[in-house]
Motif scaffolding. Structure first.
Motif, PDB file in Angstrom:
ATOM      1  N   LEU A 122       0.778  -1.489   0.018  1.00 19.68           N
ATOM      2  CA  LEU A 122       0.019   0.089   0.122  1.00 19.68           C
ATOM      3  C   LEU A 122       0.915   1.230  -0.054  1.00 19.68           C
ATOM      4  CD1 LEU A 122      -2.884  -0.962   2.406  1.00 19.68           C
ATOM      5  CD2 LEU A 122      -2.957  -0.308  -0.052  1.00 19.68           C
ATOM      6  N   ARG A 123       2.144   1.280   0.970  1.00 20.60           N
ATOM      7  CA  ARG A 123       2.763   2.514   0.589  1.00 20.60           C
ATOM      8  C   ARG A 123       3.373   2.560  -0.628  1.00 20.60           C
ATOM      9  NH1 ARG A 123       6.012   0.135   4.595  1.00 20.60           N
ATOM     10  NH2 ARG A 123       7.601   1.006   3.307  1.00 20.60           N
ATOM     11  N   VAL A 124       4.044   1.501  -1.068  1.00 19.27           N
ATOM     12  CA  VAL A 124       4.759   1.704  -2.438  1.00 19.27           C
ATOM     13  C   VAL A 124       3.742   2.220  -3.487  1.00 19.27           C
ATOM     14  CG1 VAL A 124       6.045   0.826  -4.088  1.00 19.27           C
ATOM     15  CG2 VAL A 124       6.559   0.280  -1.763  1.00 19.27           C
ATOM     16  N   GLY A 125       2.600   1.398  -3.610  1.00 22.44           N
ATOM     17  CA  GLY A 125       1.472   2.010  -4.502  1.00 22.44           C
ATOM     18  C   GLY A 125       0.896   3.416  -4.452  1.00 22.44           C
ATOM     19  N   THR A 126       0.558   3.536  -3.278  1.00 20.20           N
ATOM     20  CA  THR A 126      -0.171   4.825  -3.019  1.00 20.20           C
ATOM     21  C   THR A 126       0.992   5.964  -3.042  1.00 20.20           C
ATOM     22  OG1 THR A 126      -1.513   4.161  -1.323  1.00 20.20           O
ATOM     23  CG2 THR A 126      -1.368   6.374  -1.261  1.00 20.20           C
ATOM     24  N   GLY A 127       2.089   5.719  -2.576  1.00 20.27           N
ATOM     25  CA  GLY A 127       3.430   6.855  -2.617  1.00 20.27           C
ATOM     26  C   GLY A 127       3.986   6.951  -4.076  1.00 20.27           C
ATOM     27  N   GLY A 128       3.960   5.882  -4.808  1.00 23.72           N
ATOM     28  CA  GLY A 128       4.015   6.020  -6.173  1.00 23.72           C
ATOM     29  C   GLY A 128       3.371   6.825  -7.036  1.00 23.72           C
ATOM     30  N   VAL A 129       2.110   6.669  -6.830  1.00 22.49           N
ATOM     31  CA  VAL A 129       1.202   7.454  -7.462  1.00 22.49           C
ATOM     32  C   VAL A 129       1.192   8.962  -7.055  1.00 22.49           C
ATOM     33  CG1 VAL A 129      -1.571   8.008  -7.745  1.00 22.49           C
ATOM     34  CG2 VAL A 129      -0.606   5.499  -7.836  1.00 22.49           C
ATOM     35  N   LEU A 130       1.554   9.137  -5.749  1.00 18.19           N
ATOM     36  CA  LEU A 130       1.616  10.592  -5.355  1.00 18.19           C
ATOM     37  C   LEU A 130       2.714  11.354  -5.714  1.00 18.19           C
ATOM     38  CD1 LEU A 130       0.268   9.984  -1.700  1.00 18.19           C
ATOM     39  CD2 LEU A 130      -0.942  11.666  -3.286  1.00 18.19           C
ATOM     40  N   ILE A 131       3.837  10.560  -5.614  1.00 18.90           N
ATOM     41  CA  ILE A 131       4.981  11.196  -6.509  1.00 18.90           C
ATOM     42  C   ILE A 131       5.026  11.424  -7.916  1.00 18.90           C
ATOM     43  CG2 ILE A 131       7.525  10.221  -7.287  1.00 18.90           C
ATOM     44  CD1 ILE A 131       7.477   8.635  -4.762  1.00 18.90           C
ATOM     45  N   LEU A 159       5.967   8.237   2.174  1.00 19.83           N
ATOM     46  CA  LEU A 159       5.168   7.077   2.296  1.00 19.83           C
ATOM     47  C   LEU A 159       5.777   5.831   1.926  1.00 19.83           C
ATOM     48  CD1 LEU A 159       1.482   8.181   1.750  1.00 19.83           C
ATOM     49  CD2 LEU A 159       2.427   7.316   3.659  1.00 19.83           C
ATOM     50  N   ALA A 160       6.125   6.012   0.555  1.00 16.80           N
ATOM     51  CA  ALA A 160       6.752   4.714   0.009  1.00 16.80           C
ATOM     52  C   ALA A 160       7.921   4.205   0.722  1.00 16.80           C
ATOM     53  CB  ALA A 160       7.142   5.103  -1.429  1.00 16.80           C
ATOM     54  N   LEU A 161       8.626   5.018   1.316  1.00 18.60           N
ATOM     55  CA  LEU A 161       9.823   4.459   2.198  1.00 18.60           C
ATOM     56  C   LEU A 161       9.394   4.074   3.495  1.00 18.60           C
ATOM     57  CD1 LEU A 161      12.561   7.415   1.230  1.00 18.60           C
ATOM     58  CD2 LEU A 161      12.491   5.031   0.631  1.00 18.60           C
ATOM     59  N   GLY A 162       8.421   4.526   3.941  1.00 19.47           N
ATOM     60  CA  GLY A 162       7.979   4.307   5.529  1.00 19.47           C
ATOM     61  C   GLY A 162       8.730   5.217   6.319  1.00 19.47           C
ATOM     62  N   ALA A 163       9.068   6.480   6.011  1.00 13.68           N
ATOM     63  CA  ALA A 163       9.769   7.366   6.672  1.00 13.68           C
ATOM     64  C   ALA A 163       8.836   8.365   7.374  1.00 13.68           C
ATOM     65  CB  ALA A 163      10.971   7.815   5.790  1.00 13.68           C
ATOM     66  N   ALA A 164       8.828   8.768   8.556  1.00 17.65           N
ATOM     67  CA  ALA A 164       8.334   9.905   9.008  1.00 17.65           C
ATOM     68  C   ALA A 164       6.677   9.637   8.458  1.00 17.65           C
ATOM     69  CB  ALA A 164       8.456  11.032   8.795  1.00 17.65           C
ATOM     70  N   GLY A 198       3.715  18.469  -1.444  1.00 22.36           N
ATOM     71  CA  GLY A 198       2.839  17.556  -0.577  1.00 22.36           C
ATOM     72  C   GLY A 198       2.610  16.361  -1.239  1.00 22.36           C
ATOM     73  N   GLU A 199       2.598  16.289  -2.558  1.00 21.36           N
ATOM     74  CA  GLU A 199       2.347  15.104  -3.318  1.00 21.36           C
ATOM     75  C   GLU A 199       3.594  14.320  -3.482  1.00 21.36           C
ATOM     76  OE1 GLU A 199       0.478  16.254  -7.008  1.00 21.36           O
ATOM     77  OE2 GLU A 199      -1.482  16.804  -6.041  1.00 21.36           O
ATOM     78  N   ALA A 200       4.431  14.868  -3.872  1.00 21.33           N
ATOM     79  CA  ALA A 200       5.730  14.279  -4.258  1.00 21.33           C
ATOM     80  C   ALA A 200       6.576  13.790  -2.900  1.00 21.33           C
ATOM     81  CB  ALA A 200       6.784  15.004  -5.165  1.00 21.33           C
ATOM     82  N   GLY A 201       6.578  14.960  -1.987  1.00 24.30           N
ATOM     83  CA  GLY A 201       7.326  14.535  -0.765  1.00 24.30           C
ATOM     84  C   GLY A 201       6.614  13.561   0.139  1.00 24.30           C
ATOM     85  N   GLY A 202       5.382  13.878   0.221  1.00 15.29           N
ATOM     86  CA  GLY A 202       4.598  13.008   1.023  1.00 15.29           C
ATOM     87  C   GLY A 202       4.389  11.376   0.552  1.00 15.29           C
ATOM     88  N   LEU A 205      -2.541   4.979   6.008  1.00 13.18           N
ATOM     89  CA  LEU A 205      -1.186   4.413   6.041  1.00 13.18           C
ATOM     90  C   LEU A 205      -0.511   5.146   7.279  1.00 13.18           C
ATOM     91  CD1 LEU A 205      -0.222   3.970   2.545  1.00 13.18           C
ATOM     92  CD2 LEU A 205      -0.222   2.267   4.374  1.00 13.18           C
ATOM     93  N   GLY A 206      -0.809   6.560   7.329  1.00 13.60           N
ATOM     94  CA  GLY A 206      -0.212   7.575   8.300  1.00 13.60           C
ATOM     95  C   GLY A 206      -0.849   7.017   9.731  1.00 13.60           C
ATOM     96  N   LEU A 207      -2.040   6.680   9.764  1.00 13.49           N
ATOM     97  CA  LEU A 207      -2.658   6.141  11.100  1.00 13.49           C
ATOM     98  C   LEU A 207      -2.161   4.698  11.314  1.00 13.49           C
ATOM     99  CD1 LEU A 207      -6.139   7.510  10.474  1.00 13.49           C
ATOM    100  CD2 LEU A 207      -4.480   8.349  12.315  1.00 13.49           C
ATOM    101  N   ALA A 208      -1.861   4.074  10.683  1.00 14.26           N
ATOM    102  CA  ALA A 208      -1.642   2.650  10.612  1.00 14.26           C
ATOM    103  C   ALA A 208      -0.197   2.214  11.186  1.00 14.26           C
ATOM    104  CB  ALA A 208      -1.975   1.586   9.830  1.00 14.26           C
ATOM    105  N   GLY A 209       0.717   3.420  10.371  1.00 11.37           N
ATOM    106  CA  GLY A 209       2.115   2.957  10.569  1.00 11.37           C
ATOM    107  C   GLY A 209       2.495   2.461   9.375  1.00 11.37           C
TER     108      GLY A 209
END
Length: 190
Positions: free
Chosen positions: A14-23, A72-77, A64-68, A121-125
């Protein structure tokens, strides 16, 4: 496969998929990548949509999109990453809201889904397969979570209130112009 490993793998996917789209979305705005038009065009678009001034709003949306998304994809902060993406998507939802829910009619379905996935993802960790886990979850704490989501909500509220004011002023000015044109047309009648 034990349940916890499945959960961690699911969070990773989920992190990689969602993060990739946002990036991808953010870098379209910031750099013109993936068929985007770049920062100058994004700034003009933001201005037309009522996000003024356009350039700082385009930079904020892109970051916000690319950085966030990257975080997210990295699971950092992860809480801050989710909150940043939610803030950016709340503006996109507001822009698309007049067209209704479904994406097929220009509605807010897609940005709402991205925002909800980022919030979840932000809530679940991030799970075990993440930078946060590798660093002892220093930036994945309840305090970071609360601060990030409160800050994002406050910033989005301010930005959306400003936009609403600009859109209302524009609508009033257009209505006044229409009235003046109508009055002029009536005055020209025999």
């Amino acid at each position: 496969m034990p349940g916890r490993v499945r959960t961690d793998l699911g969070l990773l996917a989920l992190r990689v998929g969602t993060g990739g789209v946002l990036i991808a979305h953010g870098t379209q705005k910031l750099f013109g990548w993936f068929g985007g038009r770049g920062l100058t065009a994004a700034a003009g678009g933001m201005d037309k949509m009522g996000f003024r001034p356009g350039l700082p709003n385009a930079v904020a949306a892109g970051l916000g999109e690319a950085g966030g998304g990257l975080l997210l994809a990295l699971g950092a902060a992860t809480p801050a990453a989710g909150a940043a993406a939610v803030g950016a998507m709340s503006a996109a939802v507001e822009v698309h809201r007049p067209a209704g829910f479904f994406n097929s009619s220009g509605g807010y379905e897609y940005p709402a889904f991205l925002g909800l996935a980022a919030a979840g993802l932000g809530l679940a960790g991030p799970g075990r397969f993440s930078v946060d886990h590798a660093t002892g979850n220093r930036l994945n704490t309840p305090a970071v979570l609360a601060g990030a989501f409160a800050g994002s909500a406050l910033a989005a509220s301010v930005v959306l209130r400003r936009r609403a004011r600009v859109v209302a002023e524009r609508s009033a000015a257009e209505a006044k112009e229409d009235e003046a044109a109508e009055a002029e047309a009536v005055a020209e009648l025999p």
